[in-house]
Design a protein around this motif. Structure first.
Motif, PDB file in Angstrom:
ATOM      1  N   ASN A 120       0.812  -1.216   0.000  1.00 53.73           N
ATOM      2  CA  ASN A 120       0.000   0.000   0.000  1.00 53.73           C
ATOM      3  C   ASN A 120       0.846   1.268   0.000  1.00 53.73           C
ATOM      4  OD1 ASN A 120      -2.594  -1.198  -0.074  1.00 53.73           O
ATOM      5  ND2 ASN A 120      -2.420  -1.690   2.099  1.00 53.73           N
ATOM      6  N   ALA A 121       1.933   1.243  -0.745  1.00 54.79           N
ATOM      7  CA  ALA A 121       2.820   2.403  -0.835  1.00 54.79           C
ATOM      8  C   ALA A 121       2.994   2.771  -2.301  1.00 54.79           C
ATOM      9  CB  ALA A 121       4.177   2.096  -0.202  1.00 54.79           C
ATOM     10  N   GLY A 122       2.617   4.003  -2.647  1.00 56.11           N
ATOM     11  CA  GLY A 122       2.803   4.467  -4.012  1.00 56.11           C
ATOM     12  C   GLY A 122       1.914   3.722  -4.990  1.00 56.11           C
ATOM     13  N   THR A 123       2.401   3.528  -6.193  1.00 53.88           N
ATOM     14  CA  THR A 123       1.619   2.828  -7.218  1.00 53.88           C
ATOM     15  C   THR A 123       1.691   1.319  -7.017  1.00 53.88           C
ATOM     16  OG1 THR A 123       3.519   2.835  -8.707  1.00 53.88           O
ATOM     17  CG2 THR A 123       1.982   4.674  -8.888  1.00 53.88           C
ATOM     18  N   ALA A 124       0.926   0.605  -7.801  1.00 49.10           N
ATOM     19  CA  ALA A 124       0.817  -0.838  -7.649  1.00 49.10           C
ATOM     20  C   ALA A 124       2.064  -1.571  -8.133  1.00 49.10           C
ATOM     21  CB  ALA A 124      -0.408  -1.338  -8.406  1.00 49.10           C
ATOM     22  N   ASP A 125       2.210  -2.798  -7.643  1.00 50.17           N
ATOM     23  CA  ASP A 125       3.229  -3.723  -8.142  1.00 50.17           C
ATOM     24  C   ASP A 125       2.562  -4.576  -9.222  1.00 50.17           C
ATOM     25  OD1 ASP A 125       5.915  -4.883  -7.842  1.00 50.17           O
ATOM     26  OD2 ASP A 125       4.820  -6.696  -7.309  1.00 50.17           O
ATOM     27  N   PHE A 126       3.288  -4.860 -10.297  1.00 49.62           N
ATOM     28  CA  PHE A 126       2.645  -5.496 -11.452  1.00 49.62           C
ATOM     29  C   PHE A 126       3.159  -6.908 -11.710  1.00 49.62           C
ATOM     30  CE2 PHE A 126       2.342  -0.933 -12.331  1.00 49.62           C
ATOM     31  CZ  PHE A 126       0.969  -0.824 -12.406  1.00 49.62           C
ATOM     32  N   ASN A 127       2.209  -7.786 -11.979  1.00 51.31           N
ATOM     33  CA  ASN A 127       2.517  -9.135 -12.438  1.00 51.31           C
ATOM     34  C   ASN A 127       2.268  -9.175 -13.939  1.00 51.31           C
ATOM     35  OD1 ASN A 127       2.975 -11.854 -12.741  1.00 51.31           O
ATOM     36  ND2 ASN A 127       1.024 -12.491 -11.846  1.00 51.31           N
ATOM     37  N   GLY A 128       3.340  -9.238 -14.726  1.00 57.40           N
ATOM     38  CA  GLY A 128       3.218  -9.304 -16.172  1.00 57.40           C
ATOM     39  C   GLY A 128       3.124 -10.747 -16.635  1.00 57.40           C
ATOM     40  N   VAL A 129       2.049 -11.088 -17.315  1.00 57.80           N
ATOM     41  CA  VAL A 129       1.793 -12.465 -17.743  1.00 57.80           C
ATOM     42  C   VAL A 129       1.910 -12.530 -19.267  1.00 57.80           C
ATOM     43  CG1 VAL A 129       0.169 -14.389 -17.706  1.00 57.80           C
ATOM     44  CG2 VAL A 129       0.220 -12.758 -15.788  1.00 57.80           C
TER      45      VAL A 129
END
Length: 206
Positions: A120-129
């Protein structure tokens, strides 16, 4: 960058017709009406219905269906990106399936072992599929995208802040497809002209 870019066909800025067509379950306060926040191209952390889709607790797997609004050629698709912002409410394993009609789905990607690195800090973390099975897709077009999520860190359900379906071309240049099967044109029989005059009987209506 790809979430915000011109190749994301599930960003409503690029594709006004895209919508979330279904979610398998909802956490209290979330609904299909609020699910569109996950395809608005805005990268915001949090778990509320104003910034994320949140599925009900203890539901495995969870599924999200996106309607692209039109049918596109399968060759234009490159990857799916899912944004999380909480290490307690993400899916480690993701399956992506495509459909032309929202009835028959074919798996085009399977991704396992992802770990969310944001809290919950800054922008999201991304899972690239990566769509590593797209070559096996047999339909002529893609209109519906189903994302299946499982193996969360616990039983809290999943919080998805943003979803991106990324093309290998700009959305405005994406090839529209059709499921109609081409048919051969009928053979035209030609006749040799013999030089004889052609006449027709015309009824006198006077």
């Amino acid at each position: 960058e790809q979430i915000l870019g011109t190749k994301n066909i599930t960003n409503t800025t690029n594709n006004a017709d895209v919508k979330v067509a279904g979610v398998s379950s909802y956490y209290e306060g979330h609904s299909l009406e609020t699910a569109g926040v996950a395809i608005d191209g805005v990268l915001t952390s949090g778990e509320g219905s104003d910034v994320a889709i949140r599925t009900a607790a203890n539901t495995q797997p969870a599924e999200i269906v996106i309607d692209l609004g039109s049918s596109y050629a399968p060759k234009a698709f490159e990857k799916v990106i899912i944004g999380y912002s909480n290490p307690r409410t993400y899916a480690a394993d993701t399956t992506v399936s495509f459909s032309a009609d929202n009835e028959t789905y074919e798996v085009v990607a399977e991704n396992t072992g992802y770990e969310c690195k944001k809290d919950n800090a800054g922008t999201a973390d991304f899972n690239g599929v990566a769509l590593d099975k797209i070559a096996d897709y047999t339909a002529n077009s893609v209109r519906y995208v189903k994302i299946s999520l499982k193996n969360g860190a616990n039983g809290y359900g999943y919080v998805i802040n943003e979803i991106g379906v990324i093309l290998n071309v700009d959305v405005e240049d994406a090839p529209i497809a059709t499921d109609k099967t081409p048919v051969d044109a009928p053979e035209i029989q030609s006749k040799e002209y013999t030089g004889e005059a052609l006449t027709a009987d015309i009824e006198d209506t006077d």
